[in-house]
Write a protein that holds these residues in place. Structure first.
Motif, PDB file in Angstrom:
ATOM      1  N   GLU A 116       0.835  -1.205   0.000  1.00  0.00           N
ATOM      2  CA  GLU A 116       0.000   0.000   0.000  1.00  0.00           C
ATOM      3  C   GLU A 116       0.865   1.249   0.000  1.00  0.00           C
ATOM      4  O   GLU A 116       0.589   2.218  -0.721  1.00  0.00           O
ATOM      5  CB  GLU A 116      -0.926  -0.002   1.217  1.00  0.00           C
ATOM      6  N   TRP A 117       1.922   1.217   0.811  1.00  0.00           N
ATOM      7  CA  TRP A 117       2.805   2.382   0.877  1.00  0.00           C
ATOM      8  C   TRP A 117       3.468   2.613  -0.486  1.00  0.00           C
ATOM      9  O   TRP A 117       3.471   3.743  -0.995  1.00  0.00           O
ATOM     10  CB  TRP A 117       3.882   2.175   1.947  1.00  0.00           C
ATOM     11  N   GLU A 118       4.011   1.558  -1.083  1.00  0.00           N
ATOM     12  CA  GLU A 118       4.757   1.731  -2.328  1.00  0.00           C
ATOM     13  C   GLU A 118       3.849   2.151  -3.478  1.00  0.00           C
ATOM     14  O   GLU A 118       4.243   2.954  -4.330  1.00  0.00           O
ATOM     15  CB  GLU A 118       5.511   0.447  -2.673  1.00  0.00           C
ATOM     16  N   TYR A 119       2.644   1.619  -3.529  1.00  0.00           N
ATOM     17  CA  TYR A 119       1.709   2.023  -4.587  1.00  0.00           C
ATOM     18  C   TYR A 119       1.369   3.511  -4.462  1.00  0.00           C
ATOM     19  O   TYR A 119       1.334   4.236  -5.461  1.00  0.00           O
ATOM     20  CB  TYR A 119       0.450   1.181  -4.513  1.00  0.00           C
ATOM     21  N   ALA A 120       1.147   3.972  -3.239  1.00  0.00           N
ATOM     22  CA  ALA A 120       0.837   5.392  -3.028  1.00  0.00           C
ATOM     23  C   ALA A 120       2.010   6.285  -3.407  1.00  0.00           C
ATOM     24  O   ALA A 120       1.824   7.426  -3.834  1.00  0.00           O
ATOM     25  CB  ALA A 120       0.445   5.633  -1.572  1.00  0.00           C
ATOM     26  N   ALA A 121       3.233   5.763  -3.265  1.00  0.00           N
ATOM     27  CA  ALA A 121       4.428   6.547  -3.571  1.00  0.00           C
ATOM     28  C   ALA A 121       4.753   6.553  -5.058  1.00  0.00           C
ATOM     29  O   ALA A 121       5.139   7.588  -5.608  1.00  0.00           O
ATOM     30  CB  ALA A 121       5.627   5.999  -2.798  1.00  0.00           C
ATOM     31  N   ARG A 122       4.605   5.422  -5.732  1.00  0.00           N
ATOM     32  CA  ARG A 122       5.071   5.266  -7.107  1.00  0.00           C
ATOM     33  C   ARG A 122       3.976   5.422  -8.150  1.00  0.00           C
ATOM     34  O   ARG A 122       4.252   5.733  -9.313  1.00  0.00           O
ATOM     35  CB  ARG A 122       5.721   3.894  -7.298  1.00  0.00           C
ATOM     36  N   GLY A 123       2.739   5.151  -7.770  1.00  0.00           N
ATOM     37  CA  GLY A 123       1.665   5.144  -8.746  1.00  0.00           C
ATOM     38  C   GLY A 123       1.610   3.823  -9.491  1.00  0.00           C
ATOM     39  O   GLY A 123       2.405   2.912  -9.263  1.00  0.00           O
ATOM     40  N   ALA A 124       0.664   3.715 -10.397  1.00  0.00           N
ATOM     41  CA  ALA A 124       0.478   2.486 -11.161  1.00  0.00           C
ATOM     42  C   ALA A 124       1.604   2.313 -12.175  1.00  0.00           C
ATOM     43  O   ALA A 124       2.130   3.287 -12.713  1.00  0.00           O
ATOM     44  CB  ALA A 124      -0.864   2.507 -11.881  1.00  0.00           C
ATOM     45  N   ALA A 125       1.968   1.072 -12.428  1.00  0.00           N
ATOM     46  CA  ALA A 125       2.983   0.789 -13.442  1.00  0.00           C
ATOM     47  C   ALA A 125       2.417   1.075 -14.829  1.00  0.00           C
ATOM     48  O   ALA A 125       1.227   0.856 -15.084  1.00  0.00           O
ATOM     49  CB  ALA A 125       3.425  -0.668 -13.349  1.00  0.00           C
ATOM     50  N   PRO A 126       3.248   1.570 -15.749  1.00  0.00           N
ATOM     51  CA  PRO A 126       2.780   1.836 -17.118  1.00  0.00           C
ATOM     52  C   PRO A 126       2.274   0.568 -17.797  1.00  0.00           C
ATOM     53  O   PRO A 126       2.690  -0.548 -17.472  1.00  0.00           O
ATOM     54  CB  PRO A 126       4.039   2.373 -17.816  1.00  0.00           C
ATOM     55  N   ALA A 127       1.383   0.754 -18.758  1.00  0.00           N
ATOM     56  CA  ALA A 127       0.788  -0.387 -19.458  1.00  0.00           C
ATOM     57  C   ALA A 127       1.798  -1.147 -20.304  1.00  0.00           C
ATOM     58  O   ALA A 127       1.557  -2.293 -20.690  1.00  0.00           O
ATOM     59  CB  ALA A 127      -0.363   0.097 -20.334  1.00  0.00           C
ATOM     60  N   ASN A 128       2.955  -0.530 -20.599  1.00  0.00           N
ATOM     61  CA  ASN A 128       3.945  -1.200 -21.457  1.00  0.00           C
ATOM     62  C   ASN A 128       4.797  -2.221 -20.703  1.00  0.00           C
ATOM     63  O   ASN A 128       5.719  -2.794 -21.266  1.00  0.00           O
ATOM     64  CB  ASN A 128       4.848  -0.170 -22.132  1.00  0.00           C
ATOM     65  N   GLY A 129       4.499  -2.433 -19.423  1.00  0.00           N
ATOM     66  CA  GLY A 129       5.192  -3.461 -18.668  1.00  0.00           C
ATOM     67  C   GLY A 129       6.432  -3.001 -17.942  1.00  0.00           C
ATOM     68  O   GLY A 129       7.054  -3.776 -17.216  1.00  0.00           O
ATOM     69  N   THR A 130       6.842  -1.739 -18.105  1.00  0.00           N
ATOM     70  CA  THR A 130       7.986  -1.224 -17.374  1.00  0.00           C
ATOM     71  C   THR A 130       7.582  -0.898 -15.945  1.00  0.00           C
ATOM     72  O   THR A 130       6.401  -0.834 -15.609  1.00  0.00           O
ATOM     73  CB  THR A 130       8.546   0.034 -18.057  1.00  0.00           C
ATOM     74  N   SER A 131       8.569  -0.666 -15.098  1.00  0.00           N
ATOM     75  CA  SER A 131       8.286  -0.370 -13.702  1.00  0.00           C
ATOM     76  C   SER A 131       7.747   1.049 -13.542  1.00  0.00           C
ATOM     77  O   SER A 131       8.001   1.934 -14.365  1.00  0.00           O
ATOM     78  CB  SER A 131       9.562  -0.529 -12.864  1.00  0.00           C
ATOM     79  N   SER A 132       6.982   1.252 -12.471  1.00  0.00           N
ATOM     80  CA  SER A 132       6.519   2.595 -12.154  1.00  0.00           C
ATOM     81  C   SER A 132       7.696   3.437 -11.686  1.00  0.00           C
ATOM     82  O   SER A 132       8.801   2.933 -11.459  1.00  0.00           O
ATOM     83  CB  SER A 132       5.422   2.550 -11.092  1.00  0.00           C
ATOM     84  N   ARG A 133       7.483   4.711 -11.531  1.00  0.00           N
ATOM     85  CA  ARG A 133       8.558   5.675 -11.293  1.00  0.00           C
ATOM     86  C   ARG A 133       9.427   5.330 -10.088  1.00  0.00           C
ATOM     87  O   ARG A 133       8.949   4.790  -9.089  1.00  0.00           O
ATOM     88  CB  ARG A 133       7.969   7.073 -11.152  1.00  0.00           C
ATOM     89  N   ALA A 134      10.703   5.655 -10.181  1.00  0.00           N
ATOM     90  CA  ALA A 134      11.667   5.329  -9.129  1.00  0.00           C
ATOM     91  C   ALA A 134      11.472   6.183  -7.886  1.00  0.00           C
ATOM     92  O   ALA A 134      11.657   5.728  -6.757  1.00  0.00           O
ATOM     93  CB  ALA A 134      13.094   5.511  -9.654  1.00  0.00           C
ATOM     94  N   PHE A 135      11.108   7.445  -8.095  1.00  0.00           N
ATOM     95  CA  PHE A 135      10.845   8.388  -7.017  1.00  0.00           C
ATOM     96  C   PHE A 135       9.415   8.892  -7.173  1.00  0.00           C
ATOM     97  O   PHE A 135       8.848   8.800  -8.267  1.00  0.00           O
ATOM     98  CB  PHE A 135      11.829   9.567  -7.084  1.00  0.00           C
ATOM     99  N   PRO A 136       8.813   9.434  -6.142  1.00  0.00           N
ATOM    100  CA  PRO A 136       7.431   9.900  -6.299  1.00  0.00           C
ATOM    101  C   PRO A 136       7.243  10.886  -7.447  1.00  0.00           C
ATOM    102  O   PRO A 136       6.180  10.927  -8.064  1.00  0.00           O
ATOM    103  CB  PRO A 136       7.139  10.551  -4.941  1.00  0.00           C
ATOM    104  N   TRP A 137       8.278  11.686  -7.747  1.00  0.00           N
ATOM    105  CA  TRP A 137       8.154  12.697  -8.798  1.00  0.00           C
ATOM    106  C   TRP A 137       8.537  12.191 -10.188  1.00  0.00           C
ATOM    107  O   TRP A 137       8.290  12.866 -11.175  1.00  0.00           O
ATOM    108  CB  TRP A 137       9.014  13.916  -8.460  1.00  0.00           C
ATOM    109  N   GLY A 138       9.188  11.064 -10.304  1.00  0.00           N
ATOM    110  CA  GLY A 138       9.619  10.563 -11.607  1.00  0.00           C
ATOM    111  C   GLY A 138      10.818   9.647 -11.477  1.00  0.00           C
ATOM    112  O   GLY A 138      11.102   9.111 -10.397  1.00  0.00           O
TER     113      GLY A 138
END
Length: 246
Positions: free
Chosen positions: A101-123
């Motif tokens: 829950e914490w990490e999802y709130a920090a990173r957001g959803a992973a892109p649809a292309n299968g790559t990882s969501s952002r490394a930091f909350p801002w990008g």
């Protein structure tokens, strides 16, 4: 993933031998989470004071009795252990987040292309001025243990903890508008920090923490970073935020 870590180390200039500290972030895996609410900010000294006034719970050791340090009403409460955080949550009708829950709130959803969501909350690009971290206070990138120790043992030590007012770094808000998920204060999570590949293994009795703190470098400010601590640990780096199920 390992590829994400390699890029982040290249971007931040961190030494290669520090990659050993990222091994507990593997392997990449999927989680399905039910809906939940999460505090926009870390629990503040002012909020914690209301809790201890109502409950008689002990204050953090660095406070002056029942009073938090001058000018720090809106700073995150720190020097609270896991049980203190749990007690606050019970009083407030909330709970601590799981790591997922914490990490999802920090990173957001992973892109649809299968790559990882952002490394930091801002990008995905590290910038020391976007959060409350050691390199921000040092005025330069801290990229080795010697530079960190020189900064940490400097003249500012008398002013610890070097927390900041919650919400001070607006550009670092997560995709969901949650603030200070990078730096300022480590945040307790509900469970033990166990291996992702051995979720039933409870040999590690460290409680999970996320987000890094004012005394950490880029390595620990990444949203995937995990650094557990003993349940009873009291330190000037660790606070918490709450979540609630609908």
């Amino acid at each position: 993933t390992m590829e994400d870590g390699d890029k982040q180390f290249l971007d931040t200039g961190l030494p290669e031998d520090w990659k050993t500290y990222t091994q507990d972030e593997q392997p990449r895996h999927l989680k399905t989470l039910p809906a939940y609410y999460i505090y926009k900010y870390e629990v503040t000294n002012q909020q914690y004071k209301a809790f201890i006034a109502a409950s008689g719970h002990r204050p953090p050791p660095h406070w002056k009795g029942m009073d938090y340090p001058d000018g720090k009403a809106k700073h995150p409460v720190v020097e609270v252990n896991w049980d203190d955080a749990m007690a606050y949550c019970a009083w407030a009708g909330t709970r601590l987040p799981s790591e997922a829950e914490w990490e999802y709130a920090a990173r957001g959803a992973a892109p649809a292309n299968g790559t990882s969501s952002r490394a930091f909350p801002w990008g995905n690009t590290w910038e020391r001025t976007l959060s409350n971290n050691a390199s921000l206070h040092a005025g330069k990138e801290i990229q080795n243990a010697e530079d960190w120790k020189e900064w940490y043992e400097g003249d500012q030590k008398a002013r610890f903890p070097l927390t900041s007012r919650v919400g001070s770094f607006c550009k670092s808000a997560s995709p969901f508008g949650v603030h200070d998920m990078a730096g300022n204060a480590w945040e307790w999570c509900a469970g033990f920090q166990v291996s992702y590949s051995k979720q039933g293994d409870q040999e590690n009795k460290l409680r999970a923490r996320r987000g890094g703190a004012w005394a950490n470098v880029a390595l620990h400010i990444r949203s995937a970073d995990r650094q557990g601590a003993p349940q009873e640990d009291l330190n000037l780096y660790t606070g918490f935020r709450c979540v609630k199920s609908p």
